[in-house]
Design a protein around this motif. Structure first.
Motif, PDB file in Angstrom:
ATOM      1  N   VAL A 169      67.939  20.272   2.850  1.00  0.00           N
ATOM      2  CA  VAL A 169      68.918  19.298   2.651  1.00  0.00           C
ATOM      3  C   VAL A 169      68.540  18.258   3.730  1.00  0.00           C
ATOM      4  CG1 VAL A 169      71.130  18.458   2.546  1.00  0.00           C
ATOM      5  CG2 VAL A 169      70.533  20.491   1.436  1.00  0.00           C
ATOM      6  N   VAL A 170      68.104  17.082   3.185  1.00  0.00           N
ATOM      7  CA  VAL A 170      67.671  15.990   4.447  1.00  0.00           C
ATOM      8  C   VAL A 170      68.646  15.090   4.433  1.00  0.00           C
ATOM      9  CG1 VAL A 170      65.671  14.341   4.900  1.00  0.00           C
ATOM     10  CG2 VAL A 170      65.218  16.412   3.720  1.00  0.00           C
ATOM     11  N   VAL A 171      69.165  14.813   5.707  1.00  0.00           N
ATOM     12  CA  VAL A 171      70.077  13.863   5.850  1.00  0.00           C
ATOM     13  C   VAL A 171      69.420  12.480   6.618  1.00  0.00           C
ATOM     14  CG1 VAL A 171      72.328  12.986   7.048  1.00  0.00           C
ATOM     15  CG2 VAL A 171      71.993  15.254   6.036  1.00  0.00           C
ATOM     16  N   VAL A 172      69.350  11.342   6.060  1.00  0.00           N
ATOM     17  CA  VAL A 172      68.524  10.099   6.949  1.00  0.00           C
ATOM     18  C   VAL A 172      70.113   9.403   7.378  1.00  0.00           C
ATOM     19  CG1 VAL A 172      67.377   8.127   6.733  1.00  0.00           C
ATOM     20  CG2 VAL A 172      66.859  10.030   5.435  1.00  0.00           C
ATOM     21  N   GLU A 173      70.250   9.462   8.735  1.00  0.00           N
ATOM     22  CA  GLU A 173      71.626   8.867   9.373  1.00  0.00           C
ATOM     23  C   GLU A 173      71.003   7.733  10.321  1.00  0.00           C
ATOM     24  OE1 GLU A 173      74.474   8.273   9.172  1.00  0.00           O
ATOM     25  OE2 GLU A 173      75.562  10.076   9.761  1.00  0.00           O
TER      26      GLU A 173
END
Length: 130
Positions: A72-76
């Motif tokens: 699960v990729v979070v681009v923050e």
């Protein structure tokens, strides 16, 4: 070594994780990713919720721990991450194997007018390693 533009970074992220669940922080990142990829069913745009994308991604990673997805990729963004800073301690405690947190650090709160985020005086890598 030259730095990537945000668009270049988003393009690379999409190329490496084209079908994995992806949580995208706030409006600017969402709009830029739409320019790069168009609308995609694996993208979850988090609008008007500064400080929450990492926590939402953590919940998804925990819930999808036994799923077929690799990550699960979070681009923050740096500003949003700093606003939800306490989430990092929970991520550290739970150590979710499916969570990948990517921080695009431009040093400002882009969603609110470009005020300094303070990331230049906060060693985000050291915090995550701790």
């Amino acid at each position: 070594m030259s730095e990537l533009t945000r668009i270049e970074a988003l393009r690379c992220i999409d190329e490496v994780y084209p079908t994995d669940p992806m949580v995208l922080t706030l409006g600017t990142t969402v709009r830029e990713m739409l320019l790069v990829t168009g609308e995609k069913p694996n993208h979850l745009p988090i609008l008007d919720s500064m400080g929450l994308p990492a926590a939402i991604g953590l919940g998804l990673a925990q819930g999808l721990a036994e799923s077929k997805f690799g990550k699960v990729v979070v681009v923050e963004g740096d500003g949003s991450l700093l606003m939800g800073f306490t989430t990092l301690t929970t991520i550290g405690r739970l150590n979710p194997s499916k969570l990948l947190l990517i921080v695009l650090d431009n040093g400002v709160y882009g969603a609110t007018g470009g005020q300094s985020s303070g990331s230049d005086t906060t060693d985000l890598v050291a915090v995550v390693e701790a």
